[in-house]
Design a protein around this motif. Structure first.
Motif, mmCIF file in Angstrom:
data_model
loop_
_atom_site.group_PDB
_atom_site.id
_atom_site.type_symbol
_atom_site.label_atom_id
_atom_site.label_comp_id
_atom_site.label_asym_id
_atom_site.label_seq_id
_atom_site.Cartn_x
_atom_site.Cartn_y
_atom_site.Cartn_z
ATOM 1 N N SER A 184 3.116 12.842 -3.438
ATOM 2 C CA SER A 184 3.259 13.822 -2.352
ATOM 3 C C SER A 184 2.432 15.066 -2.637
ATOM 4 N N GLN A 185 2.438 15.518 -3.895
ATOM 5 C CA GLN A 185 1.612 16.668 -4.256
ATOM 6 C C GLN A 185 0.128 16.352 -4.109
ATOM 7 N N PHE A 186 -0.248 15.151 -4.502
ATOM 8 C CA PHE A 186 -1.654 14.752 -4.399
ATOM 9 C C PHE A 186 -2.100 14.720 -2.951
ATOM 10 N N PHE A 187 -1.315 14.093 -2.088
ATOM 11 C CA PHE A 187 -1.734 13.938 -0.693
ATOM 12 C C PHE A 187 -1.597 15.227 0.110
ATOM 13 N N ALA A 188 -1.038 16.264 -0.492
ATOM 14 C CA ALA A 188 -0.997 17.576 0.159
ATOM 15 C C ALA A 188 -2.322 18.321 -0.018
ATOM 16 N N GLN A 189 -3.246 17.769 -0.842
ATOM 17 C CA GLN A 189 -4.527 18.410 -1.124
ATOM 18 C C GLN A 189 -5.626 17.864 -0.208
ATOM 19 N N GLU A 190 -6.715 18.652 -0.099
ATOM 20 C CA GLU A 190 -7.938 18.091 0.477
ATOM 21 C C GLU A 190 -8.536 17.138 -0.549
ATOM 22 N N LEU A 191 -8.983 15.974 -0.090
ATOM 23 C CA LEU A 191 -9.392 14.910 -1.004
ATOM 24 C C LEU A 191 -10.883 14.595 -0.891
ATOM 25 N N ALA A 192 -11.447 14.211 -2.022
ATOM 26 C CA ALA A 192 -12.810 13.660 -2.074
ATOM 27 C C ALA A 192 -12.681 12.244 -2.636
ATOM 28 N N LEU A 193 -12.992 11.238 -1.817
ATOM 29 C CA LEU A 193 -12.737 9.857 -2.211
ATOM 30 C C LEU A 193 -13.951 8.977 -1.941
ATOM 31 N N PHE A 194 -13.935 7.807 -2.573
ATOM 32 C CA PHE A 194 -14.929 6.791 -2.258
ATOM 33 C C PHE A 194 -14.802 6.379 -0.789
ATOM 34 N N ARG A 195 -15.862 5.779 -0.284
ATOM 35 C CA ARG A 195 -15.837 5.312 1.099
ATOM 36 C C ARG A 195 -14.987 4.052 1.214
ATOM 37 N N ARG A 196 -14.636 3.695 2.432
ATOM 38 C CA ARG A 196 -13.850 2.477 2.663
ATOM 39 C C ARG A 196 -14.634 1.256 2.174
ATOM 40 N N GLY A 197 -13.885 0.249 1.741
ATOM 41 C CA GLY A 197 -14.492 -0.929 1.151
ATOM 42 C C GLY A 197 -14.383 -0.930 -0.355
ATOM 43 N N PHE A 198 -13.959 0.196 -0.931
ATOM 44 C CA PHE A 198 -13.734 0.297 -2.360
ATOM 45 C C PHE A 198 -12.240 0.205 -2.627
ATOM 46 N N TYR A 199 -11.891 -0.625 -3.609
ATOM 47 C CA TYR A 199 -10.475 -0.815 -3.899
ATOM 48 C C TYR A 199 -9.801 0.503 -4.240
ATOM 49 N N HIS A 200 -10.482 1.369 -4.951
ATOM 50 C CA HIS A 200 -9.925 2.677 -5.333
ATOM 51 C C HIS A 200 -9.455 3.424 -4.089
ATOM 52 N N ARG A 201 -10.295 3.441 -3.072
ATOM 53 C CA ARG A 201 -9.963 4.137 -1.811
ATOM 54 C C ARG A 201 -8.836 3.405 -1.095
ATOM 55 N N GLU A 202 -8.937 2.092 -1.003
ATOM 56 C CA GLU A 202 -7.920 1.335 -0.278
ATOM 57 C C GLU A 202 -6.552 1.453 -0.943
ATOM 58 N N HIS A 203 -6.539 1.505 -2.278
ATOM 59 C CA HIS A 203 -5.276 1.627 -2.995
ATOM 60 C C HIS A 203 -4.612 2.963 -2.683
ATOM 61 N N MET A 204 -5.386 4.043 -2.669
ATOM 62 C CA MET A 204 -4.813 5.355 -2.366
ATOM 63 C C MET A 204 -4.354 5.428 -0.917
ATOM 64 N N GLU A 205 -5.085 4.816 0.007
ATOM 65 C CA GLU A 205 -4.652 4.818 1.407
ATOM 66 C C GLU A 205 -3.363 4.021 1.582
ATOM 67 N N ALA A 206 -3.237 2.917 0.841
ATOM 68 C CA ALA A 206 -1.994 2.135 0.914
ATOM 69 C C ALA A 206 -0.820 2.945 0.383
ATOM 70 N N LEU A 207 -1.029 3.717 -0.673
ATOM 71 C CA LEU A 207 0.035 4.565 -1.205
ATOM 72 C C LEU A 207 0.411 5.653 -0.198
ATOM 73 N N GLN A 209 0.125 5.431 3.044
ATOM 74 C CA GLN A 209 0.853 4.770 4.135
ATOM 75 C C GLN A 209 2.303 4.511 3.740
ATOM 76 N N SER A 210 2.535 4.160 2.460
ATOM 77 C CA SER A 210 3.909 3.906 2.015
ATOM 78 C C SER A 210 4.753 5.170 2.062
ATOM 79 N N LEU A 211 4.093 6.343 1.966
ATOM 80 C CA LEU A 211 4.809 7.617 2.050
ATOM 81 C C LEU A 211 4.877 8.138 3.480
ATOM 82 N N GLY A 212 4.168 7.485 4.386
ATOM 83 C CA GLY A 212 4.157 7.932 5.770
ATOM 84 C C GLY A 212 3.334 9.182 5.996
ATOM 85 N N VAL A 213 2.277 9.367 5.175
ATOM 86 C CA VAL A 213 1.423 10.543 5.325
ATOM 87 C C VAL A 213 0.005 10.110 5.619
#
Length: 291
Positions: A184-207, A209-213
């Protein structure tokens, strides 16, 4: 019909004349002409239309050329594998590596492998794990470093390492030095992430979504130095594997609570026998893996 005749056939097709084909192969022109004439006699087919000094394949010749290409490719592959049996003096390995690991984990290991087998060629392709998985499935790569949990039935792998994902902040960020942060603290920040298609990015987006943010992604890039610069200047935070921060004194990694790990494996196609060179690289990496 033998392989020499088929070699001459393809040479004439590519050169457009018997003389040029003979020059490219460093043989006498009559030898080329006699070999093709004998082949046509054996098959009872005309393979070339001869007009003045130029020659052109007949439809029958085009069909035979397709078979010739496959047969000669198989011959070259057999020769290469036999050369490998003489002690891995020749051969090529093709391995796909995720961007982060290609920059930080693999260089010393690949150099050590090259030192042990100096005659082998090493072809490394860096990409996101999704792209690497696709290249493994279609056969354009022999080995790849992939996420263990992401393997389809057609791919098998052996565990290489587990690496922790960290929240990465600059020197002036208020969460710098914290023992851990929540998602929750992490997703409250402005983020710099890899583009879509990278597992790193998809994993964080899935997390997220699980928090509803909805993550606030301010920067997208596949360039690790650019992501570091964005974080260093305080414009956003990101996530990297712990190995990326080992020599970055002006960036800080903060563990997640609970911790997030990526399990990575050396992967190959199930049921597809690896060449000796690729087996040597796979076994070398697994032997050298962290305890």
């Amino acid at each position: 019909m033998d392989l020499k005749q088929l070699t001459y056939l393809l040479a004439v097709r590519d050169a457009g004349s018997f003389t040029k084909a003979a020059n490219s192969l460093h043989v006498a022109q009559p030898a080329i002409s006699m070999a093709i004439a004998k082949l046509e006699q054996q098959l009872e087919l005309r393979l070339f239309d001869r007009q003045d000094r130029a020659v052109r394949l007949t439809p029958e010749g085009e069909v035979l050329c397709r078979h010739a290409e496959r047969l000669l490719l198989q011959m070259h592959q057999a020769e290469a594998e036999m050369a490998e049996l003489k002690g891995l003096e020749r051969g090529e390995v093709r391995i796909g590596i995720p961007y982060m690991m290609g920059s930080y984990y693999f260089p010393p290991r690949l150099m050590a492998f090259k030192h042990r087998y100096p005659g082998l060629k090493i072809r490394v392709e860096e990409a996101g794990t999704r792209e690497l998985l696709s290249r493994m499935v279609d056969g354009s790569l022999d080995l790849a470093i992939l996420i263990t949990s992401d393997l389809p039935p057609a791919i098998e792998g052996a565990h290489l390492l587990s690496e922790e994902m960290l929240m990465v902040v600059g020197d002036d960020h208020p969460l710098r030095g914290e023992p851990a942060v929540t998602l929750s603290q992490f997703f409250a920040q402005e983020l710099a992430l890899f583009r879509r298609g990278f597992y790193h990015r998809e994993h964080m987006e899935a997390l997220a979504q699980s928090l509803g943010v909805e993550p606030d992604i301010a920067f997208e890039s596949n360039l690790i130095p650019l992501l570091k610069a964005v974080v260093r200047q305080g414009f956003a935070v990101t996530t990297f594997l712990r190995m990326v921060l080992e020599e970055e004194p002006d960036l800080s990694g903060v563990p997640f609570d609970p911790p997030i790990y990526l399990d990575l494996c050396v992967a190959w196609r199930r049921g597809d026998p690896l060449s000796m060179a690729n087996r040597a690289l796979r076994d070398f990496l697994l032997k050298d893996r962290p305890a």
